[in-house]
Design a protein around this motif. Sequence first.
Motif, PDB file in Angstrom:
ATOM      1  N   LEU B  41       0.841  -1.188   0.000  1.00  0.00           N
ATOM      2  CA  LEU B  41       0.000   0.000   0.000  1.00  0.00           C
ATOM      3  C   LEU B  41       0.882   1.246   0.000  1.00  0.00           C
ATOM      4  O   LEU B  41       0.645   2.194  -0.754  1.00  0.00           O
ATOM      5  CB  LEU B  41      -0.947   0.006   1.200  1.00  0.00           C
ATOM      6  CG  LEU B  41      -2.033  -1.076   1.222  1.00  0.00           C
ATOM      7  CD1 LEU B  41      -2.934  -0.907   2.431  1.00  0.00           C
ATOM      8  CD2 LEU B  41      -2.868  -1.052  -0.054  1.00  0.00           C
ATOM      9  N   LEU B  44       2.692   1.879  -3.437  1.00  0.00           N
ATOM     10  CA  LEU B  44       1.827   2.352  -4.511  1.00  0.00           C
ATOM     11  C   LEU B  44       1.176   3.693  -4.192  1.00  0.00           C
ATOM     12  O   LEU B  44       0.670   4.364  -5.087  1.00  0.00           O
ATOM     13  CB  LEU B  44       0.756   1.309  -4.816  1.00  0.00           C
ATOM     14  CG  LEU B  44       1.340   0.080  -5.495  1.00  0.00           C
ATOM     15  CD1 LEU B  44       0.319  -1.016  -5.616  1.00  0.00           C
ATOM     16  CD2 LEU B  44       1.899   0.436  -6.861  1.00  0.00           C
ATOM     17  N   ALA B 274     -14.663   2.273  -6.571  1.00  0.00           N
ATOM     18  CA  ALA B 274     -13.921   1.083  -6.962  1.00  0.00           C
ATOM     19  C   ALA B 274     -13.889   0.874  -8.474  1.00  0.00           C
ATOM     20  O   ALA B 274     -12.922   0.353  -9.020  1.00  0.00           O
ATOM     21  CB  ALA B 274     -14.526  -0.150  -6.284  1.00  0.00           C
TER      22      ALA B 274
ATOM     23  N   SER C 128     -11.930  -5.095   5.713  1.00  0.00           N
ATOM     24  CA  SER C 128     -12.052  -5.838   4.462  1.00  0.00           C
ATOM     25  C   SER C 128     -11.672  -4.978   3.263  1.00  0.00           C
ATOM     26  O   SER C 128     -11.106  -5.472   2.289  1.00  0.00           O
ATOM     27  CB  SER C 128     -13.465  -6.384   4.311  1.00  0.00           C
ATOM     28  OG  SER C 128     -14.407  -5.337   4.361  1.00  0.00           O
ATOM     29  N   ILE C 129     -11.951  -3.689   3.344  1.00  0.00           N
ATOM     30  CA  ILE C 129     -11.644  -2.830   2.201  1.00  0.00           C
ATOM     31  C   ILE C 129     -10.132  -2.710   2.014  1.00  0.00           C
ATOM     32  O   ILE C 129      -9.630  -2.631   0.887  1.00  0.00           O
ATOM     33  CB  ILE C 129     -12.298  -1.432   2.388  1.00  0.00           C
ATOM     34  CG1 ILE C 129     -12.241  -0.605   1.116  1.00  0.00           C
ATOM     35  CG2 ILE C 129     -11.666  -0.643   3.525  1.00  0.00           C
ATOM     36  CD1 ILE C 129     -13.334  -0.882   0.166  1.00  0.00           C
ATOM     37  N   VAL C 130      -9.380  -2.754   3.114  1.00  0.00           N
ATOM     38  CA  VAL C 130      -7.919  -2.680   3.014  1.00  0.00           C
ATOM     39  C   VAL C 130      -7.383  -3.984   2.425  1.00  0.00           C
ATOM     40  O   VAL C 130      -6.488  -3.978   1.574  1.00  0.00           O
ATOM     41  CB  VAL C 130      -7.291  -2.391   4.396  1.00  0.00           C
ATOM     42  CG1 VAL C 130      -5.790  -2.514   4.336  1.00  0.00           C
ATOM     43  CG2 VAL C 130      -7.688  -1.005   4.874  1.00  0.00           C
ATOM     44  N   LEU C 133      -7.961  -3.735  -1.221  1.00  0.00           N
ATOM     45  CA  LEU C 133      -7.000  -2.835  -1.878  1.00  0.00           C
ATOM     46  C   LEU C 133      -5.652  -3.519  -2.031  1.00  0.00           C
ATOM     47  O   LEU C 133      -4.978  -3.368  -3.048  1.00  0.00           O
ATOM     48  CB  LEU C 133      -6.810  -1.574  -1.032  1.00  0.00           C
ATOM     49  CG  LEU C 133      -7.698  -0.373  -1.334  1.00  0.00           C
ATOM     50  CD1 LEU C 133      -7.264   0.787  -0.454  1.00  0.00           C
ATOM     51  CD2 LEU C 133      -7.621   0.017  -2.791  1.00  0.00           C
ATOM     52  N   PHE C 134      -5.256  -4.280  -1.014  1.00  0.00           N
ATOM     53  CA  PHE C 134      -3.976  -4.979  -1.063  1.00  0.00           C
ATOM     54  C   PHE C 134      -3.952  -5.963  -2.228  1.00  0.00           C
ATOM     55  O   PHE C 134      -3.009  -5.984  -3.024  1.00  0.00           O
ATOM     56  CB  PHE C 134      -3.727  -5.704   0.263  1.00  0.00           C
ATOM     57  CG  PHE C 134      -2.645  -6.737   0.200  1.00  0.00           C
ATOM     58  CD1 PHE C 134      -1.330  -6.365  -0.038  1.00  0.00           C
ATOM     59  CD2 PHE C 134      -2.934  -8.082   0.374  1.00  0.00           C
ATOM     60  CE1 PHE C 134      -0.328  -7.312  -0.102  1.00  0.00           C
ATOM     61  CE2 PHE C 134      -1.932  -9.033   0.313  1.00  0.00           C
ATOM     62  CZ  PHE C 134      -0.631  -8.644   0.069  1.00  0.00           C
ATOM     63  N   TYR C 136      -5.796  -5.846  -4.783  1.00  0.00           N
ATOM     64  CA  TYR C 136      -5.836  -5.034  -6.003  1.00  0.00           C
ATOM     65  C   TYR C 136      -4.435  -4.576  -6.402  1.00  0.00           C
ATOM     66  O   TYR C 136      -4.019  -4.719  -7.545  1.00  0.00           O
ATOM     67  CB  TYR C 136      -6.752  -3.818  -5.792  1.00  0.00           C
ATOM     68  CG  TYR C 136      -6.997  -3.049  -7.062  1.00  0.00           C
ATOM     69  CD1 TYR C 136      -8.101  -3.331  -7.855  1.00  0.00           C
ATOM     70  CD2 TYR C 136      -6.110  -2.063  -7.482  1.00  0.00           C
ATOM     71  CE1 TYR C 136      -8.318  -2.653  -9.038  1.00  0.00           C
ATOM     72  CE2 TYR C 136      -6.310  -1.388  -8.669  1.00  0.00           C
ATOM     73  CZ  TYR C 136      -7.419  -1.677  -9.438  1.00  0.00           C
ATOM     74  OH  TYR C 136      -7.619  -1.018 -10.622  1.00  0.00           O
ATOM     75  N   THR C 137      -3.684  -4.050  -5.438  1.00  0.00           N
ATOM     76  CA  THR C 137      -2.337  -3.571  -5.764  1.00  0.00           C
ATOM     77  C   THR C 137      -1.458  -4.722  -6.222  1.00  0.00           C
ATOM     78  O   THR C 137      -0.692  -4.583  -7.165  1.00  0.00           O
ATOM     79  CB  THR C 137      -1.650  -2.911  -4.551  1.00  0.00           C
ATOM     80  OG1 THR C 137      -1.530  -3.885  -3.514  1.00  0.00           O
ATOM     81  CG2 THR C 137      -2.427  -1.721  -4.042  1.00  0.00           C
ATOM     82  N   LEU C 138      -1.606  -5.883  -5.569  1.00  0.00           N
ATOM     83  CA  LEU C 138      -0.740  -7.010  -5.888  1.00  0.00           C
ATOM     84  C   LEU C 138      -1.069  -7.608  -7.258  1.00  0.00           C
ATOM     85  O   LEU C 138      -0.215  -7.731  -8.132  1.00  0.00           O
ATOM     86  CB  LEU C 138      -0.889  -8.080  -4.803  1.00  0.00           C
ATOM     87  CG  LEU C 138      -0.052  -9.341  -4.952  1.00  0.00           C
ATOM     88  CD1 LEU C 138       1.408  -9.015  -4.738  1.00  0.00           C
ATOM     89  CD2 LEU C 138      -0.491 -10.390  -3.954  1.00  0.00           C
ATOM     90  N   THR C 141      -2.501  -4.001 -10.097  1.00  0.00           N
ATOM     91  CA  THR C 141      -1.533  -2.948 -10.401  1.00  0.00           C
ATOM     92  C   THR C 141      -0.148  -3.527 -10.703  1.00  0.00           C
ATOM     93  O   THR C 141       0.476  -3.177 -11.693  1.00  0.00           O
ATOM     94  CB  THR C 141      -1.427  -1.955  -9.231  1.00  0.00           C
ATOM     95  OG1 THR C 141      -2.740  -1.564  -8.858  1.00  0.00           O
ATOM     96  CG2 THR C 141      -0.631  -0.728  -9.626  1.00  0.00           C
ATOM     97  N   LEU C 142       0.327  -4.435  -9.842  1.00  0.00           N
ATOM     98  CA  LEU C 142       1.703  -4.911 -10.002  1.00  0.00           C
ATOM     99  C   LEU C 142       1.826  -6.037 -11.026  1.00  0.00           C
ATOM    100  O   LEU C 142       2.723  -6.026 -11.858  1.00  0.00           O
ATOM    101  CB  LEU C 142       2.262  -5.384  -8.659  1.00  0.00           C
ATOM    102  CG  LEU C 142       2.555  -4.267  -7.663  1.00  0.00           C
ATOM    103  CD1 LEU C 142       3.078  -4.839  -6.360  1.00  0.00           C
ATOM    104  CD2 LEU C 142       3.563  -3.278  -8.249  1.00  0.00           C
ATOM    105  N   ARG C 147      -9.483  -7.986 -13.060  1.00  0.00           N
ATOM    106  CA  ARG C 147     -10.331  -8.369 -11.937  1.00  0.00           C
ATOM    107  C   ARG C 147     -10.851  -9.773 -12.169  1.00  0.00           C
ATOM    108  O   ARG C 147     -11.026 -10.178 -13.320  1.00  0.00           O
ATOM    109  CB  ARG C 147     -11.527  -7.422 -11.836  1.00  0.00           C
ATOM    110  CG  ARG C 147     -11.132  -6.017 -11.480  1.00  0.00           C
ATOM    111  CD  ARG C 147     -12.297  -5.059 -11.577  1.00  0.00           C
ATOM    112  NE  ARG C 147     -11.767  -3.722 -11.744  1.00  0.00           N
ATOM    113  CZ  ARG C 147     -12.080  -2.685 -10.963  1.00  0.00           C
ATOM    114  NH1 ARG C 147     -12.945  -2.820 -10.010  1.00  0.00           N
ATOM    115  NH2 ARG C 147     -11.520  -1.517 -11.155  1.00  0.00           N
ATOM    116  N   LEU C 158      -7.651 -13.326   3.305  1.00  0.00           N
ATOM    117  CA  LEU C 158      -7.052 -12.517   4.368  1.00  0.00           C
ATOM    118  C   LEU C 158      -7.992 -12.346   5.546  1.00  0.00           C
ATOM    119  O   LEU C 158      -7.562 -12.156   6.675  1.00  0.00           O
ATOM    120  CB  LEU C 158      -6.675 -11.126   3.830  1.00  0.00           C
ATOM    121  CG  LEU C 158      -5.227 -10.935   3.399  1.00  0.00           C
ATOM    122  CD1 LEU C 158      -4.948 -11.686   2.120  1.00  0.00           C
ATOM    123  CD2 LEU C 158      -4.905  -9.468   3.241  1.00  0.00           C
ATOM    124  N   ILE C 226     -14.679  -4.288  -5.256  1.00  0.00           N
ATOM    125  CA  ILE C 226     -13.445  -3.794  -5.854  1.00  0.00           C
ATOM    126  C   ILE C 226     -12.844  -4.787  -6.835  1.00  0.00           C
ATOM    127  O   ILE C 226     -12.270  -4.409  -7.846  1.00  0.00           O
ATOM    128  CB  ILE C 226     -12.435  -3.469  -4.731  1.00  0.00           C
ATOM    129  CG1 ILE C 226     -12.978  -2.291  -3.936  1.00  0.00           C
ATOM    130  CG2 ILE C 226     -11.058  -3.185  -5.279  1.00  0.00           C
ATOM    131  CD1 ILE C 226     -12.010  -1.686  -2.979  1.00  0.00           C
TER     132      ILE C 226
END
Lengths: 258, 313, 296
Positions: B41, B44, B274, C128-130, C133-134, C136-138, C141-142, C147, C158, C226
């Motif tokens: 987090l 990014l 989202a 749960s939203i975090v 996001l995690f 999502y980034t993994l 994004t990365l 999705r 998690l 998400i």
Amino acid sequence: MAKRIEVEDLDVYYGSFQAVAGVSLVVEPRTVTAFIGPSGCGKSTVLRTLNRMHEVIPGAYAKGRVSLDGVDLYGPGVDPVAVRRLVGMVFQRPNPFPSMSIYDNVAAGLKLNGTRNKQELDETVERSLRGANLWNEVKDRLNRAGTSLSGGQQQRLCIARAIAVRPDVILMDEPCSALDPISTLAIEDLIGELKEQYTVVIVTHNMQQASRVSDRTAFFNLEAQGLPGRLIEINDTETIFSNPSLKATEDYITGRFG
Amino acid sequence: MSTSNLHFATIKHGGDRSFRAGAIAAAVVVVLLVLFVGVFLAVLAIPSLRRDTVSFLTSTQWNVGTGTLQFGIAGLLWTTAITSVVAMILAVPVAVGTALLVTQYVPPRVGSTIGFLIDLLAAVPSIIFGLWGLKLLGPFLGPFYDWLQRVLGWIPLFGKGVESTGNVLTASIVLAIMVLPIVSAMSRNVFAHTPRDHIEAALALGATRWEMIRTAVIPYGRSGVIAASMLGLGRALGETIAVMIILSQTTTEGINVSLFAGGETFASKIANNAQEFDSPAKTGAYIAAGLVLFVVTFAVNAVARVVAERRVS
Amino acid sequence: MSTTTGTLTSPRGGRRAVDLVVRVLVYVSALIAIAPLVWILVSIVAEGLPAILSASWWTQDLAGTTDRRAGGGALHAIIGTLEIGLVTAVVAVPVAVMGAIFLIEYARGTRWARLVSFTVDILSGIPSIVAALFVYTLLITLLGLGRSAVAASLALVLLMLPTVLRSTEEMLKLVPDSLREAAYALGLPKWKTVVQVVIPTAFSGIATGVILGLARVMGETAPLLILVAYARNLYLSPTTSNMGTLPTMINSGRNVAETLPGYSRVWGAALTLILLVMGLNLLARGVARAGRLKDR
């Protein structure tokens, strides 16, 4: 199959605390040897070193030599798991596996070590339950939970479980201390029969029990709290109880001690 | 039957070794997961934070769609804090009250039934709480809100907010109901373990039930209740979907301190947007908001753990 | 309260009044706590029952149906919720159980156990939203993946992991050491002792924890919003980027006007979700009770 145990100059430590010092003794095959002595004298600790069960306690280790028919149990490359298949153990409180039936409890050692042959298992279960004087009481309900039995029956179930893997030696750590007098009698009778095939070592607090069941008796004592326990005297049970060579032994046996 | 020599070393310990390795691997996965959540987090979020043209901590603007990034969390922080704090103010007394009832007033059988019903509340999914708050609770409380505003409107806390009942207060009430089972269950647990002799000592002195509770049960359970409340607060701060559904979004910038205001929390802001995570810069702004939420909930849970552990020792 | 003998009267008026007030307050607080549960359950059953009573609810998806048209069902969302939940459990449960085994059987009392235990606490506090996001980034994004339903499952892992790990840990703690000793004394290696003696003894407790964890993640919404797009059609592949689930079905229809057929489907989805989650909770209680009975 019964084997001779030799202990030479055994020291046992729990971390930095020395629990037992300088124990040497010999246990002959097909005999019953009783370990007696006051609480904390190290008799249970010594018993556990005979099948390396003390290693289950974090920080515990032993120095010295324990051998079974001449083979060092603590030698390099010796697997404690293998030692325990040859030297079985029965505990103070009956501890059948609650998730298993009577049958499965007895078969546990064989099954969990890979025996799948149904006929062999059946024979072993019957032989072991008969050997533990429990067969007639449970033969019609082998599928019931092991924990459904009475305390004395559970303890005999645990003995059956121990002899099912055909050990050479059976260790018993105060096997009757949680049982009523009638169950105790049943176990004592059984010990007398077990020695025809096995080498038996029993720890007991009950001196009458030691005199009733054992051929030889070892008396352990400690000089003071915090000091290691030592083997004071070992001899034929009759001699120990009628004519002990040391005053401390006599004091303990006649109740003048602790 | 008897073996002529002892095959001590024949048993292979491959099973033992790989099983132990598996257990260690699972533990490592757990530790790495937590570590990664924070690190990823942060990594990014940083580029977007660098390009942020307003103050991240004090601005209430949120314009991330166009070329320049303008985003600040002040508004989110306020709405998140006020909804959660009001929720705790509402929930803790009720939770403590039920815990006392269950452990000190009614027979164990009745107590465990009440406990079961409250635990059932914990099983209701967030989205259902949201739907209920949006469609039923909010409209039901509407007349009460109007009255409150007429009488107490001169206090900023009860000042003019949004037209709908999807306001901070409705969200707080729903959050209060959602955290209630957590706080209640832990409080029940500590109260039930009040040492018998403390209770009997108080009763033997001629204390009434309440006096006994005040002198024996509450002092013994206080830090447990505090720890439970912190855990509940952590849950309320991070609750997403119920708040997102209930709270009306507002277009005005700046902070409206009224309980009748709308707004967005960290979590609802992220969830509401989202579907718009298209460019890394834009996504980074939301990830930065998520990172703040992570840090805040981490801190609150850590405090809860410290309080709970001090109790034990 | 009052007695006939003069010396044994109840406490003075003031003390008695306070005691009574507190007594009333604790009873009222329990009513306040239970009232929302009753209200929620009654209203969802009342509003949602008509929708789920039609046969098509359980056999059809919403393909080709709009909010203005009646008919269709929630099959896509039911299957989606079950599938995502199962994939989550398949990933989370082995890690959780092995993690608990590490804590109890291998590292008990060491500082490694404290470290892992601490991170499990943190993990269980992550919103749960975090978690979403995690992931999502993994993944997105990365790693540049899209999705997908699996991505949503990974975020839910998690959330499920710490719940199941903690409950398994508690159950393993309850297994008496005497059973482990009995197994060692039979010459069982440690791993067999754990797998064949310790786990079976704790099994019903572990299963209870798994079922409760499953109920929790099946009701989660934020990660689904998400990480996977809502679909009105039935899609089965876990890698699909669109999949319907009960929570997102409710979410997507929450603003449908009350007069439209789509509105009752929202409540139908809510009732279905409640039935699923409550059903799992009751199942968990049943499993726990069966385990206790067997021990006797």
